[in-house]
Design an enzyme around this catalytic site. Structure first.
Site, short mmCIF file in Angstrom:
data_model
loop_
_atom_site.label_atom_id
_atom_site.label_comp_id
_atom_site.label_asym_id
_atom_site.label_seq_id
_atom_site.Cartn_x
_atom_site.Cartn_y
_atom_site.Cartn_z
N ASN A 44 -3.23 12.94 -3.48
CA ASN A 44 -4.39 13.40 -4.26
C ASN A 44 -4.84 14.78 -3.82
O ASN A 44 -5.18 15.64 -4.65
CB ASN A 44 -5.55 12.41 -4.10
CG ASN A 44 -5.40 11.18 -4.97
OD1 ASN A 44 -4.77 11.22 -6.03
ND2 ASN A 44 -5.97 10.06 -4.54
N ASP A 89 0.85 -1.20 0.00
CA ASP A 89 0.00 0.00 0.00
C ASP A 89 0.88 1.25 0.00
O ASP A 89 1.84 1.34 0.78
CB ASP A 89 -0.91 0.00 1.23
CG ASP A 89 -1.86 1.18 1.25
OD1 ASP A 89 -3.00 1.00 0.79
OD2 ASP A 89 -1.46 2.27 1.71
N GLU A 109 -4.93 2.23 -4.00
CA GLU A 109 -3.46 2.33 -4.06
C GLU A 109 -2.78 1.05 -3.57
O GLU A 109 -1.61 1.07 -3.20
CB GLU A 109 -2.99 3.52 -3.22
CG GLU A 109 -3.21 3.41 -1.72
CD GLU A 109 -4.59 3.87 -1.26
OE1 GLU A 109 -4.73 4.14 -0.05
OE2 GLU A 109 -5.50 3.96 -2.10
#
Length: 288
Positions: free
Chosen positions: A173, A165, A208
């Protein structure tokens, strides 16, 4: 008109038939079975001409099939009119045989190209169905099919699942925009793919998260590979909007010598990943 070429061909047949009726003496066919077969062939050729209309987007295949069926139907039409009329301008010539042979060759070439196109489209659809659009990696569905299908590992081999991860991805973002986030995911996936061994399987598991399957590894080897991947990502710099972005990863590992069920194995790797996050991220945790 959608079927302009096909309508033109049939109109020519109608005109030819009218011409035959006005010129020659009408007679019933002597061989009824042959007559029925020729009628069926003519109808089949007409059906092909109309059926292939969606192939216009592939002109080479379309025109091969259209001219092939037109020539073949012309030969059948000549044979049919010979059954009706005693006299015939082609009875003593080889024109109908030439048209039949030409039509058969063109149809064969068209069908061959059509089948190749069909196989290509199936292959492309299969590839798209198995591939994550953003990263180009296997998607979750394809990963499960690989593990449970042809690539199912032997029980005697050590196996490991690595759930990776990207740390603080939401912040990427938020700070740089989702477009930059997508670029980071794509670049990270490409970099991870370059580290995959021959028998390993890598997929984007969602968001992700990336999932590795390592075949034929010991527990220590799995930990070493996970740490190597973690360090590899930490050294990378991702360029976006003229800004350099760096990120780290947390990895959870599940290792076993036999399967306890794919869902349970991945859930165990997920628990190890959660522990790695709790430990401060940018680390590797083995499920115990």
């Amino acid at each position: 008109m959608e079927y302009k070429t096909q309508h033109t061909i049939i109109l020519l047949y109608v005109l030819a038939f009218i011409y035959k009726v006005t010129i020659y003496t009408f007679a019933w066919p002597e061989d009824l079975i042959e007559f029925v077969a020729e009628i069926a062939m003519l109808i089949a050729c007409f059906a092909v001409m109309y059926y292939i209309n969606p192939l216009k987007v592939f002109p080479k295949i379309y025109w091969l099939m259209l001219f092939g069926s037109a020539f073949y139907s012309m030969s059948a039409f000549m044979d049919l009119t010979e059954e009706f009329f005693v006299e015939s301008t082609v009875r003593n010539s080889n024109l109908d045989d030439f048209l039949k042979t030409s039509g058969f060759i063109l149809l064969s070439l068209g069908i061959h190209r059509w089948m190749n196109l069909h196989l290509q489209l199936i292959s492309e659809l299969k590839r798209k169905a198995e591939t994550d659009q953003l990263t180009g990696l296997l998607n979750r569905r394809a990963f499960i099919q690989r593990i449970t299908g042809t690539f199912k590992p032997k029980k005697s081999e050590g196996r490991a699942f690595l759930l990776l991860d990207i740390d603080h991805f939401k912040a990427i973002n938020d700070n740089y925009g989702h477009t930059c986030g997508d670029q980071v995911l794509a670049a990270a996936a490409k970099s991870l793919k370059s580290q995959v061994r021959k028998d390993d399987i890598l997929a984007r598991w969602g968001g992700e998260e990336f999932l590795f399957f390592l075949a034929n590894v010991t527990k220590d080897e799995a930990i070493a590979i996970a740490n190597s991947l973690r360090q590899h990502i930490a050294q990378l710099t991702f360029e976006c909007n003229n800004e350099a972005i760096q990120c780290t990863t947390s990895i959870g590992i599940y290792h076993a010598f036999s399967s306890s069920g794919l869902e349970k194995e991945i859930d165990s790797a997920d628990q190890a990943l959660y522990q790695a996050k709790s430990n401060g991220r940018n680390c590797v945790v083995l499920y115990e």
